[in-house]
Design a protein around this motif. Structure first.
Motif, short mmCIF file in Angstrom:
data_model
loop_
_atom_site.label_atom_id
_atom_site.label_comp_id
_atom_site.label_asym_id
_atom_site.label_seq_id
_atom_site.Cartn_x
_atom_site.Cartn_y
_atom_site.Cartn_z
N ASP A 387 0.84 -1.19 0.00
CA ASP A 387 0.00 0.00 0.00
C ASP A 387 0.88 1.24 0.00
OD1 ASP A 387 -2.05 -1.75 0.13
OD2 ASP A 387 -2.91 -1.00 2.00
N GLY A 388 0.49 2.22 -0.78
CA GLY A 388 1.25 3.47 -0.85
C GLY A 388 2.29 3.49 -1.95
N ALA A 389 2.54 2.35 -2.61
CA ALA A 389 3.53 2.29 -3.69
C ALA A 389 2.80 2.28 -5.04
CB ALA A 389 4.39 1.04 -3.56
N VAL A 390 3.26 3.11 -5.94
CA VAL A 390 2.65 3.21 -7.27
C VAL A 390 3.17 2.09 -8.16
CG1 VAL A 390 2.41 4.64 -9.34
CG2 VAL A 390 2.41 5.71 -7.07
N GLY A 391 2.28 1.47 -8.92
CA GLY A 391 2.66 0.43 -9.86
C GLY A 391 1.57 0.24 -10.89
N GLU A 392 1.73 -0.79 -11.72
CA GLU A 392 0.74 -1.07 -12.75
C GLU A 392 -0.44 -1.84 -12.14
OE1 GLU A 392 0.29 -3.10 -17.21
OE2 GLU A 392 2.05 -3.55 -15.96
N VAL A 393 -1.64 -1.49 -12.54
CA VAL A 393 -2.84 -2.17 -12.07
C VAL A 393 -3.02 -3.46 -12.87
CG1 VAL A 393 -5.33 -2.03 -11.74
CG2 VAL A 393 -3.91 0.03 -11.43
N TRP A 394 -3.12 -4.59 -12.15
CA TRP A 394 -3.40 -5.89 -12.77
C TRP A 394 -4.75 -6.38 -12.27
CZ3 TRP A 394 1.36 -9.69 -13.22
CH2 TRP A 394 2.42 -9.03 -13.84
N VAL A 395 -5.45 -7.10 -13.14
CA VAL A 395 -6.82 -7.53 -12.84
C VAL A 395 -6.96 -9.01 -13.16
CG1 VAL A 395 -9.26 -7.21 -13.40
CG2 VAL A 395 -7.72 -5.23 -13.36
N HIS A 396 -7.67 -9.75 -12.30
CA HIS A 396 -7.92 -11.18 -12.52
C HIS A 396 -9.37 -11.49 -12.18
CE1 HIS A 396 -7.70 -15.56 -12.00
NE2 HIS A 396 -6.57 -15.52 -12.68
N ASP A 409 -0.57 -11.47 -28.00
CA ASP A 409 -0.34 -10.40 -27.03
C ASP A 409 -0.33 -11.01 -25.64
OD1 ASP A 409 -0.90 -8.02 -25.25
OD2 ASP A 409 -0.96 -7.02 -27.20
N ASP A 410 0.64 -10.60 -24.81
CA ASP A 410 0.72 -11.14 -23.45
C ASP A 410 -0.04 -10.30 -22.43
OD1 ASP A 410 2.31 -8.90 -23.29
OD2 ASP A 410 4.12 -9.94 -22.63
N THR A 411 -0.83 -9.33 -22.91
CA THR A 411 -1.58 -8.46 -22.01
C THR A 411 -2.51 -9.26 -21.10
OG1 THR A 411 -1.52 -6.67 -23.64
CG2 THR A 411 -3.23 -6.54 -21.94
N PHE A 412 -3.06 -10.37 -21.63
CA PHE A 412 -4.10 -11.11 -20.90
C PHE A 412 -3.57 -12.32 -20.14
CE2 PHE A 412 -6.18 -8.79 -24.24
CZ PHE A 412 -7.41 -8.42 -23.73
N ASP A 413 -2.29 -12.57 -20.16
CA ASP A 413 -1.81 -13.82 -19.57
C ASP A 413 -0.57 -13.62 -18.71
OD1 ASP A 413 -2.10 -16.52 -19.06
OD2 ASP A 413 -0.80 -17.13 -20.72
N ALA A 414 -0.57 -12.59 -17.90
CA ALA A 414 0.52 -12.40 -16.95
C ALA A 414 0.33 -13.34 -15.76
CB ALA A 414 0.57 -10.95 -16.48
N SER A 415 1.41 -13.62 -15.05
CA SER A 415 1.36 -14.53 -13.89
C SER A 415 1.65 -13.76 -12.61
CB SER A 415 2.39 -15.65 -14.05
OG SER A 415 2.04 -16.48 -15.14
N LEU A 416 0.87 -14.08 -11.58
CA LEU A 416 1.02 -13.41 -10.29
C LEU A 416 0.33 -14.27 -9.24
CD1 LEU A 416 2.06 -10.64 -9.08
CD2 LEU A 416 -0.32 -9.88 -9.20
N GLU A 417 0.91 -14.33 -8.05
CA GLU A 417 0.32 -15.07 -6.94
C GLU A 417 0.01 -16.52 -7.29
OE1 GLU A 417 -3.06 -12.62 -5.90
OE2 GLU A 417 -1.86 -11.31 -4.62
N GLY A 418 0.87 -17.10 -8.13
CA GLY A 418 0.71 -18.50 -8.49
C GLY A 418 -0.34 -18.79 -9.54
N GLY A 420 -1.93 -17.76 -13.59
CA GLY A 420 -1.85 -17.04 -14.85
C GLY A 420 -3.16 -16.33 -15.12
N GLY A 421 -3.28 -15.76 -16.31
CA GLY A 421 -4.53 -15.12 -16.69
C GLY A 421 -4.76 -13.74 -16.12
N TRP A 422 -3.71 -13.10 -15.61
CA TRP A 422 -3.85 -11.73 -15.11
C TRP A 422 -3.81 -10.75 -16.28
CZ3 TRP A 422 -4.55 -9.83 -10.13
CH2 TRP A 422 -4.49 -10.79 -9.10
N LEU A 423 -4.69 -9.76 -16.23
CA LEU A 423 -4.72 -8.70 -17.23
C LEU A 423 -3.84 -7.55 -16.78
CD1 LEU A 423 -5.97 -7.19 -19.71
CD2 LEU A 423 -7.79 -6.43 -18.15
N ARG A 424 -2.86 -7.21 -17.61
CA ARG A 424 -2.03 -6.03 -17.35
C ARG A 424 -2.72 -4.83 -18.01
NH1 ARG A 424 4.31 -6.82 -18.11
NH2 ARG A 424 4.06 -4.72 -17.24
N THR A 425 -3.21 -3.92 -17.20
CA THR A 425 -4.05 -2.85 -17.74
C THR A 425 -3.26 -1.73 -18.41
OG1 THR A 425 -4.05 -1.51 -15.71
CG2 THR A 425 -5.71 -3.29 -15.89
#
Length: 551
Positions: A387-396, A409-418, A420-425
């Motif tokens: 919290d308080g740190a600026v970064g890119e918004v990702w959505v799942h 395009d890899d916009t729709f298939d980033a990996s995070l928290e174990g 895939g399928g995260w959207l890099r906005t």
């Protein structure tokens, strides 16, 4: 400054599994005996309101679906090009009922739109085009290589709707192209059902709601708020054309005043435009339950001015709901809750350096709230930022589209928290006090001498620098050259002042606020700055046009 609310933060809610199998056309056809009003077109040019009941809509959609099955194959892309009229929902849901993929597009009424539409038709390989009597003469030259059907002239036996696979494409949503060339987002039926469920929960939409507004149907917000959510919830949609709103903003206000339990949506500039002139004294806006403010940055001054003007006419502050969404997420990501708009004031330099530090007298930002039915993270260097740190918004979540049509395009298939399928906005944001604040666009970020500047901040300062600068018609962007990195502002102006004086006012204002010396200020005639299909200034196109000193 608005005080930061301390209202409880909503926890994310998971979309129920059974929602993902919901078919909008099956919900629609279940109302074949329902004689309540479904869609009402307020035609201010003709001075009439035209309404379709649910039963009438189902009958017309069934005829369109039957005809499409005769001339096209399942899964074919079928473009919908019509005016803001009743033929549009008939055509759109007719395509879905036929088991095909709709491509909602704009009416080519404006200059220069024909080439854009022709390019989109080629990109999606549309097999045919659905239009209306009102638009057919404008559409025919553009759709010369596609078969053309006029939906309000079709007749014949009806067809039952095709039950779609949840992962089959429902439609292609072409993005507005403010930061990249327009691309068709593939929206599967699963994502459409999830997005409608999220919107109904976030904004408390039910059968008694009136979905009112003027956002164009080809725009993701207009398509969902005015067409899809009403079908999902079984509520009444009342709409007018965008041009009729822009020519007389009072028409939107009157629409809101005349209907009960209103859910409306518009970009920030519309709230400014509506509050610019003294309102009629007989308006009663107490029935406006939700006024979604989204699609562009929400400005604190806009929220305050709208409340100042319309609070005495019954508009409740908590009805104003700053929201965030994008086409790739079938429009909905976050929104303010029952507490209404909240804001915080951050240190400008710290924010530019990637940290949100609350101060007095800094930069005030309006929060876009919190998510419903999805996960939203702020990510920096591939990790979830604190919290308080600026970064890119990702959505799942299940409302996220399945990719761009015909593009890798890899916009729709980033990996995070174990997972895939995260959207890099591509949007920059920060969590503060349990709420999301947007700070800019990753690709639009201007870097000069190692310091970050957000273009929307420079644009707001420039447009407030002199009365001759047109509101909402400013583009700020970075340039590089022999002099190194720099920033340029291109602005439309009225021509009612000394040109040198206006340039100097903009230069001084930006220097005073940010300690930045602009490389150049270009003043352009009204209508010169390139805009997206949704009316926003297209920064990338503005950079291409004005970045080398032309214009």
């Amino acid at each position: 400054m608005s005080p930061v609310s301390r209202a409880p933060v909503q926890a994310p809610v998971s979309v129920p599994e059974d929602v993902l199998g919901v078919s909008l056309v099956e919900l629609l056809f279940s109302r074949s005996d329902d004689h309540r009003p479904a869609f009402t077109h307020q035609d201010h040019t003709a001075g009439v309101d035209e309404t379709l009941t649910w039963a009438e809509l189902v009958a017309r959609v069934a005829v369109v679906a039957a005809r499409l099955r005769e001339v096209a194959a399942p899964g074919d892309r079928v473009a919908v090009i019509a005016a803001q009229e009743l033929a549009y929902p008939v055509a759109f849901f007719g395509v879905l009922a036929a088991g095909m993929t709709a491509v909602p597009l704009m009416d080519p009424a404006g200059a220069g739109l024909g080439r854009r539409l022709a390019g989109t038709l080629a990109d999606c390989s549309a097999s045919l085009v659905l239009t209306s009597r009102r638009a057919v003469d404008r559409v025919r030259p553009i759709a010369a290589s596609q078969r053309l059907l006029v939906v309000d002239e079709l007749s014949g036996p009806p067809a039952e709707p095709v039950r779609p696979d949840p992962e089959a494409p429902a439609y292609l949503q072409y993005t507005s192209g403010s930061t990249r060339d327009p691309a068709g987002v593939v929206i599967p039926h699963r994502a459409l059902a999830a997005a409608c469920w999220q919107a109904c929960l976030a904004y408390s939409v039910g059968p008694g709601t009136t979905c009112a507004g003027w956002i164009p149907f080809f725009h993701d917000m207009g398509l969902v708020q005015l067409l899809c959510v009403p079908v999902y919830a079984g509520c009444h949609s009342v709409f007018m054309s965008p041009v009729e709103f822009v020519h007389r903003p009072e028409r939107w206000l009157r629409q809101l005043s005349d209907h009960p339990d209103v859910f409306t949506a518009a970009p920030n500039f519309a709230f400014d435009l509506a509050a610019a002139a003294p309102p009629p004294a007989d308006l009663d806006l107490s029935g406006v339950r939700i006024a979604l403010n989204g699609s562009e940055p929400v400005r604190p001054a806009t929220v305050e001015r709208f409340q100042e003007v319309f609070g005495p006419l019954g508009f409740r502050r908590e009805a104003h709901r700053p929201s965030y969404g994008l086409a790739e997420a079938t429009v909905y990501v976050t929104s303010a809750g029952p507490e209404g708009p909240t804001s915080a004031v951050f240190d400008r330099e710290a924010l530019a350096a990637g940290q949100a530090v609350v101060v007095e007298g800094g930069q005030e930002l309006v929060s876009v709230g919190h998510p419903v039915g999805q996960r939203v993270r702020v990510v920096r260097d591939g990790e979830v930022a604190p919290d308080g740190a600026v970064g890119e918004v990702w959505v799942h979540g299940p409302h996220v589209g399945s990719g761009y049509w015909g593009r890798e395009d890899d916009t729709f298939d980033a990996s995070l928290e174990g997972h895939g399928g995260w959207l890099r906005t591509g949007d920059l944001g920060v969590w503060h006090d349990g709420r999301l604040f947007l700070t800019g666009r990753l690709k639009d970020l201007i870097v000069v001498d190692g310091r970050n500047y957000h273009p929307q901040d420079l644009e707001l300062t420039a447009e407030q620098a002199h009365p001759a600068v047109r509101r909402g018609r400013v583009a700020a962007f970075g340039v590089t050259g022999g002099e190194g990195e720099g920033a340029v502002v291109a602005a439309e102006w009225t021509g009612d002042a000394d040109e040198t004086e206006v340039r100097r006012a903009v230069l001084r204002a930006v220097s005073r606020e940010y300690g930045l010396t602009l490389r150049r200020v270009t003043l352009a005639a009204p209508g010169s700055l390139p805009r997206t299909s949704s009316g926003k200034v297209a920064r990338s196109a503005a950079r291409a046009r004005y970045g080398d000193g032309r214009g």
